[in-house]
Scaffold this motif. Structure first.
Motif, PDB file in Angstrom:
ATOM      1  N   LEU A 258       0.801  -1.219   0.000  1.00  0.00           N
ATOM      2  CA  LEU A 258       0.000   0.000   0.000  1.00  0.00           C
ATOM      3  C   LEU A 258       0.837   1.274   0.000  1.00  0.00           C
ATOM      4  CD1 LEU A 258      -2.843  -0.770   2.581  1.00  0.00           C
ATOM      5  CD2 LEU A 258      -3.167  -0.230   0.170  1.00  0.00           C
ATOM      6  N   ASP A 259       1.926   1.273   0.755  1.00  0.00           N
ATOM      7  CA  ASP A 259       2.671   2.513   0.996  1.00  0.00           C
ATOM      8  C   ASP A 259       3.288   3.071  -0.283  1.00  0.00           C
ATOM      9  OD1 ASP A 259       1.980   2.344   3.603  1.00  0.00           O
ATOM     10  OD2 ASP A 259       3.957   1.789   4.364  1.00  0.00           O
ATOM     11  N   GLU A 260       3.301   4.391  -0.361  1.00  0.00           N
ATOM     12  CA  GLU A 260       3.872   5.104  -1.499  1.00  0.00           C
ATOM     13  C   GLU A 260       4.763   6.237  -0.978  1.00  0.00           C
ATOM     14  OE1 GLU A 260       0.412   6.504  -3.509  1.00  0.00           O
ATOM     15  OE2 GLU A 260       0.073   4.619  -4.573  1.00  0.00           O
ATOM     16  N   PRO A 261       5.827   6.581  -1.711  1.00  0.00           N
ATOM     17  CA  PRO A 261       6.681   7.691  -1.287  1.00  0.00           C
ATOM     18  C   PRO A 261       5.886   8.994  -1.180  1.00  0.00           C
ATOM     19  CG  PRO A 261       7.706   6.428  -3.060  1.00  0.00           C
ATOM     20  CD  PRO A 261       6.302   5.937  -2.943  1.00  0.00           C
ATOM     21  N   ASP A 262       6.133   9.741  -0.132  1.00  0.00           N
ATOM     22  CA  ASP A 262       5.505  11.054   0.077  1.00  0.00           C
ATOM     23  C   ASP A 262       3.983  10.977   0.221  1.00  0.00           C
ATOM     24  OD1 ASP A 262       8.044  12.311  -0.195  1.00  0.00           O
ATOM     25  OD2 ASP A 262       7.832  12.217  -2.372  1.00  0.00           O
ATOM     26  N   ALA A 263       3.471   9.794   0.528  1.00  0.00           N
ATOM     27  CA  ALA A 263       2.027   9.634   0.764  1.00  0.00           C
ATOM     28  C   ALA A 263       1.828   9.159   2.202  1.00  0.00           C
ATOM     29  CB  ALA A 263       1.424   8.635  -0.210  1.00  0.00           C
ATOM     30  N   PRO A 264       0.716   9.523   2.817  1.00  0.00           N
ATOM     31  CA  PRO A 264       0.496   9.123   4.209  1.00  0.00           C
ATOM     32  C   PRO A 264       0.322   7.623   4.366  1.00  0.00           C
ATOM     33  CG  PRO A 264      -1.481  10.112   3.287  1.00  0.00           C
ATOM     34  CD  PRO A 264      -0.399  10.337   2.288  1.00  0.00           C
ATOM     35  N   GLN A 265       0.806   7.107   5.492  1.00  0.00           N
ATOM     36  CA  GLN A 265       0.574   5.706   5.810  1.00  0.00           C
ATOM     37  C   GLN A 265      -0.897   5.523   6.133  1.00  0.00           C
ATOM     38  OE1 GLN A 265       3.409   3.609   8.412  1.00  0.00           O
ATOM     39  NE2 GLN A 265       1.661   2.873   9.585  1.00  0.00           N
ATOM     40  N   LEU A 266      -1.465   4.408   5.715  1.00  0.00           N
ATOM     41  CA  LEU A 266      -2.905   4.203   5.866  1.00  0.00           C
ATOM     42  C   LEU A 266      -3.266   3.268   7.017  1.00  0.00           C
ATOM     43  CD1 LEU A 266      -4.032   3.928   2.126  1.00  0.00           C
ATOM     44  CD2 LEU A 266      -3.956   5.949   3.607  1.00  0.00           C
ATOM     45  N   ILE A 267      -2.480   2.229   7.248  1.00  0.00           N
ATOM     46  CA  ILE A 267      -2.795   1.273   8.315  1.00  0.00           C
ATOM     47  C   ILE A 267      -1.954   1.612   9.536  1.00  0.00           C
ATOM     48  CG2 ILE A 267      -2.861  -1.143   9.014  1.00  0.00           C
ATOM     49  CD1 ILE A 267      -3.101  -1.904   6.086  1.00  0.00           C
ATOM     50  N   HIS A 268      -2.626   1.951  10.638  1.00  0.00           N
ATOM     51  CA  HIS A 268      -1.938   2.394  11.846  1.00  0.00           C
ATOM     52  C   HIS A 268      -2.098   1.356  12.956  1.00  0.00           C
ATOM     53  CE1 HIS A 268      -1.408   6.543  10.269  1.00  0.00           C
ATOM     54  NE2 HIS A 268      -2.535   6.261   9.636  1.00  0.00           N
ATOM     55  N   THR A 269      -1.021   1.172  13.711  1.00  0.00           N
ATOM     56  CA  THR A 269      -1.037   0.276  14.864  1.00  0.00           C
ATOM     57  C   THR A 269      -1.488   1.044  16.095  1.00  0.00           C
ATOM     58  OG1 THR A 269       0.800  -1.006  13.957  1.00  0.00           O
ATOM     59  CG2 THR A 269       0.344  -1.247  16.317  1.00  0.00           C
ATOM     60  N   VAL A 270      -2.458   0.510  16.803  1.00  0.00           N
ATOM     61  CA  VAL A 270      -2.863   1.055  18.097  1.00  0.00           C
ATOM     62  C   VAL A 270      -2.311   0.083  19.134  1.00  0.00           C
ATOM     63  CG1 VAL A 270      -4.776   1.758  19.575  1.00  0.00           C
ATOM     64  CG2 VAL A 270      -4.933   2.061  17.087  1.00  0.00           C
ATOM     65  N   ARG A 271      -1.219   0.467  19.750  1.00  0.00           N
ATOM     66  CA  ARG A 271      -0.455  -0.448  20.593  1.00  0.00           C
ATOM     67  C   ARG A 271      -1.311  -1.086  21.681  1.00  0.00           C
ATOM     68  NH1 ARG A 271       4.774  -1.056  20.621  1.00  0.00           N
ATOM     69  NH2 ARG A 271       5.070   0.916  19.496  1.00  0.00           N
ATOM     70  N   GLY A 272      -1.221  -2.400  21.754  1.00  0.00           N
ATOM     71  CA  GLY A 272      -1.956  -3.150  22.761  1.00  0.00           C
ATOM     72  C   GLY A 272      -3.417  -3.381  22.429  1.00  0.00           C
ATOM     73  N   VAL A 273      -3.868  -2.854  21.287  1.00  0.00           N
ATOM     74  CA  VAL A 273      -5.288  -3.008  20.916  1.00  0.00           C
ATOM     75  C   VAL A 273      -5.439  -3.686  19.568  1.00  0.00           C
ATOM     76  CG1 VAL A 273      -7.489  -1.837  20.545  1.00  0.00           C
ATOM     77  CG2 VAL A 273      -5.858  -0.941  22.232  1.00  0.00           C
ATOM     78  N   GLY A 274      -4.988  -3.012  18.492  1.00  0.00           N
ATOM     79  CA  GLY A 274      -5.183  -3.580  17.167  1.00  0.00           C
ATOM     80  C   GLY A 274      -4.752  -2.617  16.072  1.00  0.00           C
ATOM     81  N   TYR A 275      -5.586  -2.464  15.043  1.00  0.00           N
ATOM     82  CA  TYR A 275      -5.225  -1.674  13.875  1.00  0.00           C
ATOM     83  C   TYR A 275      -6.414  -0.844  13.402  1.00  0.00           C
ATOM     84  CZ  TYR A 275      -1.293  -4.897  13.723  1.00  0.00           C
ATOM     85  OH  TYR A 275      -0.167  -5.627  14.047  1.00  0.00           O
ATOM     86  N   VAL A 276      -6.095   0.264  12.715  1.00  0.00           N
ATOM     87  CA  VAL A 276      -7.135   1.136  12.172  1.00  0.00           C
ATOM     88  C   VAL A 276      -6.657   1.675  10.829  1.00  0.00           C
ATOM     89  CG1 VAL A 276      -6.214   3.150  13.415  1.00  0.00           C
ATOM     90  CG2 VAL A 276      -8.587   3.165  12.603  1.00  0.00           C
ATOM     91  N   LEU A 277      -7.587   1.829   9.888  1.00  0.00           N
ATOM     92  CA  LEU A 277      -7.285   2.448   8.604  1.00  0.00           C
ATOM     93  C   LEU A 277      -7.749   3.890   8.650  1.00  0.00           C
ATOM     94  CD1 LEU A 277      -6.474   1.744   5.488  1.00  0.00           C
ATOM     95  CD2 LEU A 277      -8.925   2.021   5.129  1.00  0.00           C
ATOM     96  N   ARG A 278      -6.809   4.801   8.435  1.00  0.00           N
ATOM     97  CA  ARG A 278      -7.151   6.217   8.332  1.00  0.00           C
ATOM     98  C   ARG A 278      -6.039   6.938   7.605  1.00  0.00           C
ATOM     99  NH1 ARG A 278      -5.926   6.085  14.107  1.00  0.00           N
ATOM    100  NH2 ARG A 278      -3.885   7.071  14.440  1.00  0.00           N
ATOM    101  N   GLU A 279      -6.384   8.046   6.983  1.00  0.00           N
ATOM    102  CA  GLU A 279      -5.420   8.828   6.211  1.00  0.00           C
ATOM    103  C   GLU A 279      -5.086  10.081   7.023  1.00  0.00           C
ATOM    104  OE1 GLU A 279      -4.811  10.064   1.541  1.00  0.00           O
ATOM    105  OE2 GLU A 279      -6.822   9.959   2.370  1.00  0.00           O
ATOM    106  N   ASP A 280      -3.920  10.048   7.690  1.00  0.00           N
ATOM    107  CA  ASP A 280      -3.509  11.181   8.527  1.00  0.00           C
ATOM    108  C   ASP A 280      -2.836  12.258   7.688  1.00  0.00           C
ATOM    109  OD1 ASP A 280      -4.511   9.932  10.701  1.00  0.00           O
ATOM    110  OD2 ASP A 280      -2.576   9.186  11.440  1.00  0.00           O
TER     111      ASP A 280
END
Length: 239
Positions: free
Chosen positions: A217-239
């Protein structure tokens, strides 16, 4: 009619034990000892799912997987591996495998992973003009969030205008995150929805798939989409 399993394992004791366990579980099993015979049987019998040992003499399980995927064969593949490093597991995913089990394994875990793979086996819709490189224009068919567009019917996905090549499990995981964009999904929920079984806090399976999906998914100069929420799980968002 029983579902069919092609099992390729060079260790005779493991092969016989797993063949017997799968047969008692209700599967119709073809068991072979090497990759050459595995390819021959896959071409001849078209099983519902393959179980491949990674380390086999001659043609190993990874090469069997690569050959089948190069031929366009999308049959679910479960890898059996004694290799525990993340890089080794990623090599299996790179080859086109859908899931893996680390030896020594509990046979109930093998059953659970096979059930999950077989539940997700659905026909792929093919357009009249084949799989073109253009982005389709029928928005009602799509699931979209954070710049990701997915066509669940045709099993196609794009980030912007770039189409991604995903394995079955990667697609299912990304679709779950896209449909729940902005919502933190805990590990247990993801395991239950994707694999149909919670493998517990010690399992690295989910982390491997998330890491591999990020690489695609990741692209240069583009925001990361899948984020780790430590101790919980994962979320998709465009920061």
């Amino acid at each position: 009619m029983p579902q069919t399993v092609l099992l390729a394992e060079d260790d005779r004791a493991i092969r016989h034990a797993l063949e017997r366990a799968l047969t008692l579980e209700g599967y119709q099993v073809t068991a072979v000892a090497d990759g050459v015979e595995a390819l021959a049987q896959a071409h001849k019998n078209r099983p519902d799912v393959l179980v491949l040992d990674v380390m086999m003499p001659g043609i190993d399980g990874l090469q069997v997987c690569r050959v089948l995927r190069a031929e366009g064969d999308r049959t679910p593949i479960l890898m059996l591996t004694a290799l525990v490093e993340t890089a080794d597991r990623i090599a299996g995913l790179d080859a086109g495998a859908d899931d893996y089990v680390v030896k020594p394994f509990d046979v109930e875990e093998v059953f659970a992973r096979l059930r999950a793979l077989l539940r997700r086996t659905t026909p792929v819709a093919v357009g009249a003009n084949g799989a073109g490189a253009d982005v389709p224009k029928a928005p009602e068919r799509f699931v979209e969030a954070a710049g990701i567009r997915m066509d669940p019917q045709a099993r196609r996905v794009w980030r912007g205008t770039r189409e991604l090549e995903l394995t079955r499990t990667e697609f299912e995981l990304l679709e779950l995150l896209v449909r729940n964009a902005g919502i933190v999904l805990d590990h247990s929920t993801i395991y239950d929805r994707i694999w149909g079984y919670d493998f517990g806090p010690g399992s690295k399976n989910l982390a491997v798939y998330v890491g591999y999906l990020r690489r695609k998914l990741d692209e240069p100069d583009a925001p990361q989409l899948i984020h780790t929420v430590r101790g919980v799980g994962y979320v998709l968002r465009e920061d």
